[in-house]
Write a protein that holds these residues in place. Sequence first.
Motif, PDB file in Angstrom:
ATOM      1  N   ASP A 184      71.941  20.803  30.526  1.00 13.36           N
ATOM      2  CA  ASP A 184      70.936  19.987  29.835  1.00 13.36           C
ATOM      3  C   ASP A 184      70.671  18.675  30.589  1.00 13.36           C
ATOM      4  OD1 ASP A 184      70.863  21.949  27.936  1.00 13.36           O
ATOM      5  OD2 ASP A 184      72.188  20.908  26.523  1.00 13.36           O
ATOM      6  N   LEU A 185      71.743  18.042  31.078  1.00 14.13           N
ATOM      7  CA  LEU A 185      71.542  16.805  31.848  1.00 14.13           C
ATOM      8  C   LEU A 185      70.754  17.095  33.122  1.00 14.13           C
ATOM      9  CD1 LEU A 185      75.052  15.073  31.546  1.00 14.13           C
ATOM     10  CD2 LEU A 185      72.933  14.379  30.427  1.00 14.13           C
ATOM     11  N   GLY A 186      71.059  18.224  33.783  1.00 15.46           N
ATOM     12  CA  GLY A 186      70.328  18.588  34.985  1.00 15.46           C
ATOM     13  C   GLY A 186      68.860  18.847  34.702  1.00 15.46           C
ATOM     14  N   MET A 187      68.569  19.471  33.540  1.00 14.67           N
ATOM     15  CA  MET A 187      67.174  19.701  33.180  1.00 14.67           C
ATOM     16  C   MET A 187      66.447  18.365  33.000  1.00 14.67           C
ATOM     17  SD  MET A 187      65.648  21.917  29.991  1.00 14.67           S
ATOM     18  CE  MET A 187      66.543  23.362  30.548  1.00 14.67           C
ATOM     19  N   GLY A 188      67.128  17.392  32.361  1.00 16.45           N
ATOM     20  CA  GLY A 188      66.518  16.075  32.191  1.00 16.45           C
ATOM     21  C   GLY A 188      66.250  15.399  33.521  1.00 16.45           C
ATOM     22  N   VAL A 189      67.172  15.551  34.480  1.00 20.03           N
ATOM     23  CA  VAL A 189      66.965  14.982  35.810  1.00 20.03           C
ATOM     24  C   VAL A 189      65.746  15.611  36.470  1.00 20.03           C
ATOM     25  CG1 VAL A 189      67.952  14.772  38.124  1.00 20.03           C
ATOM     26  CG2 VAL A 189      69.398  14.380  36.117  1.00 20.03           C
ATOM     27  N   ARG A 190      65.595  16.945  36.341  1.00 20.83           N
ATOM     28  CA  ARG A 190      64.424  17.604  36.940  1.00 20.83           C
ATOM     29  C   ARG A 190      63.139  17.148  36.270  1.00 20.83           C
ATOM     30  NH1 ARG A 190      67.928  22.044  36.719  1.00 20.83           N
ATOM     31  NH2 ARG A 190      66.855  22.887  34.897  1.00 20.83           N
ATOM     32  N   PHE A 191      63.145  16.998  34.947  1.00 21.87           N
ATOM     33  CA  PHE A 191      61.950  16.514  34.256  1.00 21.87           C
ATOM     34  C   PHE A 191      61.564  15.121  34.752  1.00 21.87           C
ATOM     35  CE2 PHE A 191      62.608  19.235  30.198  1.00 21.87           C
ATOM     36  CZ  PHE A 191      62.043  20.321  30.862  1.00 21.87           C
ATOM     37  N   ALA A 192      62.576  14.276  35.014  1.00 19.87           N
ATOM     38  CA  ALA A 192      62.286  12.917  35.466  1.00 19.87           C
ATOM     39  C   ALA A 192      61.575  12.915  36.805  1.00 19.87           C
ATOM     40  CB  ALA A 192      63.590  12.119  35.573  1.00 19.87           C
ATOM     41  N   VAL A 212      56.086   6.773  37.499  1.00 21.61           N
ATOM     42  CA  VAL A 212      55.961   5.336  37.195  1.00 21.61           C
ATOM     43  C   VAL A 212      57.139   4.862  36.368  1.00 21.61           C
ATOM     44  CG1 VAL A 212      54.601   3.627  35.945  1.00 21.61           C
ATOM     45  CG2 VAL A 212      53.447   5.301  37.403  1.00 21.61           C
ATOM     46  N   ARG A 213      57.490   5.673  35.353  1.00 19.63           N
ATOM     47  CA  ARG A 213      58.626   5.304  34.527  1.00 19.63           C
ATOM     48  C   ARG A 213      59.906   5.284  35.348  1.00 19.63           C
ATOM     49  NH1 ARG A 213      62.535   8.184  31.809  1.00 19.63           N
ATOM     50  NH2 ARG A 213      63.558   6.986  30.167  1.00 19.63           N
ATOM     51  N   MET A 214      60.079   6.257  36.234  1.00 16.80           N
ATOM     52  CA  MET A 214      61.261   6.312  37.085  1.00 16.80           C
ATOM     53  C   MET A 214      61.367   5.069  37.973  1.00 16.80           C
ATOM     54  SD  MET A 214      63.492   8.838  37.128  1.00 16.80           S
ATOM     55  CE  MET A 214      63.917   9.005  38.844  1.00 16.80           C
ATOM     56  N   VAL A 215      60.243   4.669  38.545  1.00 18.49           N
ATOM     57  CA  VAL A 215      60.250   3.507  39.437  1.00 18.49           C
ATOM     58  C   VAL A 215      60.610   2.239  38.669  1.00 18.49           C
ATOM     59  CG1 VAL A 215      58.799   2.023  40.863  1.00 18.49           C
ATOM     60  CG2 VAL A 215      58.669   4.504  41.114  1.00 18.49           C
ATOM     61  N   LEU A 216      59.992   2.075  37.478  1.00 20.52           N
ATOM     62  CA  LEU A 216      60.299   0.890  36.672  1.00 20.52           C
ATOM     63  C   LEU A 216      61.773   0.862  36.273  1.00 20.52           C
ATOM     64  CD1 LEU A 216      57.142   0.738  34.376  1.00 20.52           C
ATOM     65  CD2 LEU A 216      57.735  -0.829  36.227  1.00 20.52           C
ATOM     66  N   THR A 217      62.283   2.011  35.837  1.00 18.74           N
ATOM     67  CA  THR A 217      63.699   2.074  35.465  1.00 18.74           C
ATOM     68  C   THR A 217      64.585   1.783  36.665  1.00 18.74           C
ATOM     69  OG1 THR A 217      63.198   3.713  33.764  1.00 18.74           O
ATOM     70  CG2 THR A 217      65.488   3.528  34.461  1.00 18.74           C
ATOM     71  N   ALA A 218      64.250   2.369  37.808  1.00 20.96           N
ATOM     72  CA  ALA A 218      65.072   2.177  39.007  1.00 20.96           C
ATOM     73  C   ALA A 218      65.069   0.718  39.447  1.00 20.96           C
ATOM     74  CB  ALA A 218      64.563   3.069  40.138  1.00 20.96           C
ATOM     75  N   GLY A 223      60.051   3.061  28.939  1.00 20.76           N
ATOM     76  CA  GLY A 223      59.201   4.217  28.690  1.00 20.76           C
ATOM     77  C   GLY A 223      59.721   5.136  27.604  1.00 20.76           C
ATOM     78  N   GLY A 224      60.510   4.607  26.676  1.00 19.53           N
ATOM     79  CA  GLY A 224      61.146   5.437  25.661  1.00 19.53           C
ATOM     80  C   GLY A 224      60.167   6.150  24.751  1.00 19.53           C
ATOM     81  N   GLU A 225      59.066   5.501  24.375  1.00 14.08           N
ATOM     82  CA  GLU A 225      58.133   6.112  23.434  1.00 14.08           C
ATOM     83  C   GLU A 225      57.421   7.308  24.062  1.00 14.08           C
ATOM     84  OE1 GLU A 225      55.554   3.293  21.623  1.00 14.08           O
ATOM     85  OE2 GLU A 225      57.132   1.843  21.206  1.00 14.08           O
ATOM     86  N   ARG A 226      56.957   7.157  25.291  1.00 21.36           N
ATOM     87  CA  ARG A 226      56.280   8.272  25.959  1.00 21.36           C
ATOM     88  C   ARG A 226      57.267   9.423  26.196  1.00 21.36           C
ATOM     89  NH1 ARG A 226      51.368   7.516  28.567  1.00 21.36           N
ATOM     90  NH2 ARG A 226      50.442   5.464  28.230  1.00 21.36           N
ATOM     91  N   LEU A 258      69.735   9.307  33.167  1.00 24.45           N
ATOM     92  CA  LEU A 258      70.697   9.419  34.263  1.00 24.45           C
ATOM     93  C   LEU A 258      69.986   9.426  35.610  1.00 24.45           C
ATOM     94  CD1 LEU A 258      73.606   9.913  35.248  1.00 24.45           C
ATOM     95  CD2 LEU A 258      73.193  12.370  34.934  1.00 24.45           C
ATOM     96  N   ALA A 259      68.865  10.114  35.688  1.00 23.96           N
ATOM     97  CA  ALA A 259      68.100  10.141  36.941  1.00 23.96           C
ATOM     98  C   ALA A 259      67.630   8.744  37.318  1.00 23.96           C
ATOM     99  CB  ALA A 259      66.907  11.084  36.804  1.00 23.96           C
ATOM    100  N   GLY A 260      67.117   8.010  36.332  1.00 27.33           N
ATOM    101  CA  GLY A 260      66.689   6.640  36.613  1.00 27.33           C
ATOM    102  C   GLY A 260      67.843   5.757  37.042  1.00 27.33           C
ATOM    103  N   ALA A 261      69.023   5.950  36.396  1.00 30.00           N
ATOM    104  CA  ALA A 261      70.187   5.146  36.762  1.00 30.00           C
ATOM    105  C   ALA A 261      70.664   5.468  38.175  1.00 30.00           C
ATOM    106  CB  ALA A 261      71.310   5.370  35.753  1.00 30.00           C
TER     107      ALA A 261
END
Length: 776
Positions: free
Chosen positions: A9-17, A26-32, A225-228, A255-258
């Motif tokens: 499940d965590l890996g799926m979330g990383v792929r979605f990110a 955009v969300r990934m860049v802002l988080t990073a 980007g929590g709401e989106r 986790l991907a953003g972190a």
Amino acid sequence: MNVRQWCRDLGMGVRFAFTGGREGWVRMVLTAVGVGLGVALLLLTTALPNVLTVRHQREEARQDFTYSTKVPPRADNTVLVGESDTKWHSRDIRGRRLQPEGRRAPLPPGLDRFPAKGDMVVSPALKELLSSDGAKLLRQRLPYRITGTIGEPGLIGSQELAYYAGADDLVTEPGSTRVARLSAFGEAHPTTERADPVLILMMLVVFVVLLMPVAVFIAAAVRFGGERRDRRLAALRLVGSDSRMTRRIAAGEALAGALLGLVVGTGFFLLGRQAAGSVEVLGESFFPSYLDPSPALVALVAVAVPAAAVLVTLLAMRGVVVEPLGVVRTAKQARRRLWWRLLLPLAGLGMLYPMIGQGRSNGDFNQYLVIGGVMLLLVGVTALLPWVVEAVVARLGSGAVSWQLAIRRLQLTSGSAARMVNGIAVAVAGAIALQMLFAGVESQYTKETGRDPNRVQMEVDLSDGARLDVAAREFQHTKGVRASVAISSGGLGDKRRDPDHTAGITVGDCAALRELAHLPSCRDGDVFVVPDAHDEAAVKAFTPGRHGFIEPTYTEGDRGREIPWTIPAGLRHVTARKDALQTNVNGLLVTPSVLPARAAPTLYQQVYVRLDPAVPDAEEYVRTTAARVDPLANAWHWTSTEQSGKYASLRTGLLIGAICVLSLIGASLLVSQLEQLRERRKLLSSLVAFGTRRRTLGLSVLWQTAVPIALGLLLASAVGLALGTVLLKMAATPVAVDWASVVSMTGAGAAVVITVTLLSLPPLFRLMRPEGLRTE
């Protein structure tokens, strides 16, 4: 639930990110970027122990004090080192004159050969300074030819001003304070001074206060980007995922953003590390090689940041119901409970309470209780602030359209508003507590010098063998000098060796002696005595006709330097001035003609200088004259008080850390603000399309920032005052509120937020366009 399912499940979330299209990137860049800023500061903090260690090692490696009353014999492996420190506009310049006495003479660190007479080797920063247009006086003070630069091992900072000059006229004698004979550089007698418990307490609190805002910002950044994201996760429910799986996928995205933030933060740190070699903050500088984090601490950061991202996301998702047909977030939420939020600061106070009244005389403070108590109090700010914001905005409403738009938005998303303010609130609360602690104990680390800067502004201490009369004439004709007073002093014993009674002996003309005592009359040849209330026997031992010895020797000293002297007749008793140029004036005051000629070189010689405040750089002219008449002279400015070096260094470290943290706060707030504006792009475009004025929307954004900030700063002030009070009681110091520091710290926090808000207005106006309603 097995580990394999979690990983899937965590890996799926990383792929979605990474495959979520433009919005996801955009969300990934802002988080990073948000996480990366925090990681960079964490890495900087992990490098601080190494910075302090390396600086201390280099300071010890070039140490040239012998701490011995005996002069070692000249040999093939010895070198004479003369101390020639100076200053340039409040910047210290470390100077040494070197005279090798043999082929195996030791080289100081950073040099590959000794400079010849008339040459010098300088630090890169001093070389740059000497070549500047405004350093004419400094070039006159250091009239040597530059033949090289000091290597990094010989400097404690990239911007340190230092030089080594060649010499052939150095002489060292017993008791010499300016010239030493060495067979090796390095501290031969390291001190074993016991650490001050209060200073250790302050150091612990400084680290906690500086790191807590970083942790808060990292926790907030992973929720960008929590709401989106939650709306995207609703689609997963349609294809069969349950609520727990959805939360784990959301945690995978965080986790991907972190993880990307770790990479970005490492890049920020490496860039900052390289830039550290070219900057100076509050007089302190470093070499890039100093900023070498401990591998264990780096590993801890690498594990803790992604783990915190997953944990924060899972906790945040507990308050959100992701259903197949949407996200239940905007419905009326249950009111936040207060009781458990109060437990955190109360628990922190409970951990600190056993150490109240301990002070510096009852052993060291418990480090774990100090760190835990301060952390819980500061975390209590982040727990209480959402409740405070919700409780206050629920009672607001009526007002202008911009005010109503802002308050309605805060009523719907008070949690998001509080998260943005949490970092500022924690930083301000900690800063207020630290300022109270530093201000409260400052008097314990500051002592009166007994000197009056209104009478004399500078003192020049000449080295052994310097001509006091020549120096006095030179200072009289120096630009910017109103008057100068030349005085020499030494000791008088009743026996040649190991005397039973001693008294001070001070030599000067009548004008100089009047600066020390009230004289009824005076002419050359007179002798006076100032009784020593603490040693009446010494007064009786030195009466007219009695024999004494100037500069008597003691058991550990070298013989042969004693000078016999018969106290002349006409000795008159006088009283010392309360504002005398020297402290503790007692013993004999004599005019120059009374003293044997060969006694003059054995005395300590000082020139006291009054400056003309109307002359710019008057102090620099004095230092230049001092270097000309005696290259080893020590010219220094008078102050009425002096502060402990360790206390001053800790306060400087706090200010440097505060600058770094405030910079991080500003950058992270700007990223957070831009992320929120991006999420509300369609809403803003809709309002503009329906005719809402841009001025109204701009004011609404300002109100949305101002209200939480005002509440956060009020809460931070209250918690900071409470923590500061407890810390002062722990240090056994009377509690006093430094309101100027409270206002300044609160104002600094508000200024950062106002600056960030103003910087976010141009992007806001670009988003207020009907084109923002377009969608793919």
